[in-house]
Motif scaffolding. Structure first.
Motif, PDB file in Angstrom:
ATOM      1  N   VAL A  85      11.351  79.049  57.569  1.00 39.43           N
ATOM      2  CA  VAL A  85      12.648  79.577  57.134  1.00 39.43           C
ATOM      3  C   VAL A  85      13.414  78.573  56.278  1.00 39.43           C
ATOM      4  O   VAL A  85      14.072  78.934  55.301  1.00 39.43           O
ATOM      5  CB  VAL A  85      13.490  79.977  58.371  1.00 39.43           C
ATOM      6  CG1 VAL A  85      14.913  80.359  57.951  1.00 39.43           C
ATOM      7  CG2 VAL A  85      12.828  81.136  59.106  1.00 39.43           C
ATOM      8  N   LEU A  86      13.327  77.284  56.629  1.00 44.73           N
ATOM      9  CA  LEU A  86      14.117  76.271  55.935  1.00 44.73           C
ATOM     10  C   LEU A  86      13.703  76.074  54.476  1.00 44.73           C
ATOM     11  O   LEU A  86      14.562  75.847  53.618  1.00 44.73           O
ATOM     12  CB  LEU A  86      14.023  74.931  56.673  1.00 44.73           C
ATOM     13  CG  LEU A  86      14.954  74.724  57.863  1.00 44.73           C
ATOM     14  CD1 LEU A  86      14.742  73.346  58.463  1.00 44.73           C
ATOM     15  CD2 LEU A  86      16.404  74.901  57.461  1.00 44.73           C
ATOM     16  N   GLU A  87      12.415  76.152  54.194  1.00 47.48           N
ATOM     17  CA  GLU A  87      11.942  75.875  52.834  1.00 47.48           C
ATOM     18  C   GLU A  87      12.593  76.768  51.784  1.00 47.48           C
ATOM     19  O   GLU A  87      13.169  76.272  50.816  1.00 47.48           O
ATOM     20  CB  GLU A  87      10.414  75.979  52.784  1.00 47.48           C
ATOM     21  CG  GLU A  87       9.722  74.816  53.489  1.00 47.48           C
ATOM     22  CD  GLU A  87       8.220  74.847  53.279  1.00 47.48           C
ATOM     23  OE1 GLU A  87       7.763  75.469  52.298  1.00 47.48           O
ATOM     24  OE2 GLU A  87       7.491  74.247  54.090  1.00 47.48           O
ATOM     25  N   PRO A  88      12.538  78.100  51.929  1.00 44.67           N
ATOM     26  CA  PRO A  88      13.205  78.942  50.913  1.00 44.67           C
ATOM     27  C   PRO A  88      14.716  78.774  50.892  1.00 44.67           C
ATOM     28  O   PRO A  88      15.342  78.863  49.833  1.00 44.67           O
ATOM     29  CB  PRO A  88      12.812  80.369  51.320  1.00 44.67           C
ATOM     30  CG  PRO A  88      12.402  80.279  52.751  1.00 44.67           C
ATOM     31  CD  PRO A  88      11.817  78.921  52.917  1.00 44.67           C
ATOM     32  N   LEU A  89      15.311  78.506  52.070  1.00 44.74           N
ATOM     33  CA  LEU A  89      16.765  78.316  52.115  1.00 44.74           C
ATOM     34  C   LEU A  89      17.176  77.071  51.338  1.00 44.74           C
ATOM     35  O   LEU A  89      18.174  77.087  50.589  1.00 44.74           O
ATOM     36  CB  LEU A  89      17.240  78.200  53.563  1.00 44.74           C
ATOM     37  CG  LEU A  89      17.263  79.492  54.392  1.00 44.74           C
ATOM     38  CD1 LEU A  89      17.705  79.206  55.811  1.00 44.74           C
ATOM     39  CD2 LEU A  89      18.185  80.525  53.752  1.00 44.74           C
ATOM     40  N   ILE A  90      16.425  75.999  51.505  1.00 43.89           N
ATOM     41  CA  ILE A  90      16.748  74.756  50.812  1.00 43.89           C
ATOM     42  C   ILE A  90      16.550  74.909  49.312  1.00 43.89           C
ATOM     43  O   ILE A  90      17.364  74.438  48.506  1.00 43.89           O
ATOM     44  CB  ILE A  90      15.892  73.602  51.364  1.00 43.89           C
ATOM     45  CG1 ILE A  90      16.344  73.266  52.778  1.00 43.89           C
ATOM     46  CG2 ILE A  90      15.996  72.368  50.479  1.00 43.89           C
ATOM     47  CD1 ILE A  90      15.502  72.223  53.451  1.00 43.89           C
ATOM     48  N   ILE A  91      15.462  75.572  48.916  1.00 40.72           N
ATOM     49  CA  ILE A  91      15.216  75.798  47.489  1.00 40.72           C
ATOM     50  C   ILE A  91      16.348  76.623  46.883  1.00 40.72           C
ATOM     51  O   ILE A  91      16.831  76.348  45.770  1.00 40.72           O
ATOM     52  CB  ILE A  91      13.863  76.503  47.291  1.00 40.72           C
ATOM     53  CG1 ILE A  91      12.724  75.551  47.679  1.00 40.72           C
ATOM     54  CG2 ILE A  91      13.687  76.954  45.843  1.00 40.72           C
ATOM     55  CD1 ILE A  91      11.361  76.190  47.676  1.00 40.72           C
TER      56      ILE A  91
END
Length: 371
Positions: A336-342
């Motif tokens: 979940v964090l990867e797309p949110l950070i991008i």
């Protein structure tokens, strides 16, 4: 068999541990895992305890580990037990050396060593999982901060100088970005100042009851992440109870030991009331049911286990179940964090670029007005 744990003795030992950790190298969890595993293998192969410690000392290449093994060897040579020797080094927790004491007194040292090895292996696995999940987000955020600092200190001022030459009124968003750029060093100083103040406060008050109560309560309210933190400590609670009860430790003594090593306020504050009610004749399952920190499913299983006198087995199963749950949830966090950070990075860079290029759309009008 009942083991009494004197409060003053425990406090003194914890104070010694704190003092030692400030001035000497620490005996890390990964070294403890290796120590318990290798010691178990040597004892199982028929080597006596003193000889096993000497062999581990010769094989060790780590300074802190070797230091502990030397102290253990010297103490054993004087005729002391392994439990007394571990206590004297100030490198082991009360949970560890009281578990070893139980193993020595009940002739089940091999079982206790195996459980301690599994405990530290599980603990290290959890640390690795959390580190793996957080490494990428932290790295990306650092890159983002670097990009933001570069844009605010170099790119935005360049655009601002160009627009000043042409004059004219700029869009509000552009004005705000330019204002932030002009005061970026001040904001940066304030940011690091706040971080420093928070770090000092944490260092000063992290062991106080008030601080631990506030922080643990705040963390529990964080969606998803709070549940993971609670599950991690429930895993440690169940694993500790499994180890102690399987070594034939009385329930009250086991709870008292767990209270000293869990270091998680929501669980820690329930131990004394639970012990009191169990001593008064209440069942363990009915007692823990009163506290929300323990899951309902966990309480139901413990009630059944208590009736059939299989608490140690059930706690082992619960610790495995919670460990799998933590592993699954930490993987979800990473996904979940990867797309949110991008997305977050894209928004920051996008807003800055849009703000800088907005005046370009009416640049011809600004030039004409200036002429």
């Amino acid at each position: 068999m009942k083991i009494k744990i004197e409060k003053q003795e425990i406090k003194k030992e914890e104070s010694n541990l704190l003092t030692t950790s400030l001035f000497k190298t620490t005996f890390k969890d990964k070294h403890k895992k290796k120590f318990y595993k290798n010691l178990l293998q040597l004892l199982s192969s028929g080597v006596n305890l003193k000889k096993a410690i000497d062999i581990l000392q010769e094989q060790s290449t780590n300074k802190s580990e070797k230091e502990v093994l030397v102290l253990l060897g010297e103490s054993l040579t004087k005729g002391k037990t392994l439990e007394s020797s571990m206590k004297q080094t100030d490198k082991f927790t009360p949970y560890e050396y009281y578990s070893i004491k139980l193993g020595e007194e009940t002739s089940s040292l091999d079982k206790v060593l195996d459980q301690l090895y599994l405990f530290f292996e599980r603990k290290e696995q959890m640390k690795k999982q959390i580190t793996t999940v957080l490494t990428y987000p932290v790295f990306v955020l650092l890159i983002t901060f670097g990009v933001l600092a570069f844009m605010m200190s170099s790119v935005v001022p360049m655009f601002a100088d160009v627009y000043k030459q042409f004059g004219g009124d700029l869009p509000n968003l552009t004005k705000k970005i330019i204002y932030i750029s002009e005061n970026f060093r001040t904001y940066l100083f304030i940011f690091f100042g706040v971080i420093l103040v928070i770090s000092i406060i944490v260092a000063m008050y992290k062991n106080t009851t008030t601080y631990r109560k506030i922080v643990s309560g705040f963390v529990l309210k964080i969606p998803f992440f709070g549940t993971i933190v609670k599950t991690i400590f429930l895993t440690r609670f169940c694993q500790s109870m499994s180890l102690l009860l399987s070594a034939k430790t009385p329930l009250i003594s086991a709870l008292q030991m767990v209270e000293k090593m869990i270091r998680y306020y929501p669980i820690e504050i329930t131990i004394k009331p639970i012990c009191k009610e169990v001593i008064e004749g209440q069942s363990f399952g009915n007692t823990i049911e009163k506290y929300k920190v323990y899951d309902r499913s966990m309480v139901s299983i413990i009630k059944v286990a208590e009736e059939i006198n299989e608490l140690d087995t059930i706690f082992k199963q619960l610790s495995d179940q919670y460990a799998d749950e933590v592993s699954h949830k930490t993987k979800i966090i990473g996904v979940v964090l990867e797309p949110l950070i991008i997305t977050f990075i894209g928004l920051i860079v996008g807003v800055i670029l849009i703000a800088m290029y907005m005046p370009m759309f009416n640049l011809s009008n600004i030039i004409n007005n200036g002429m």
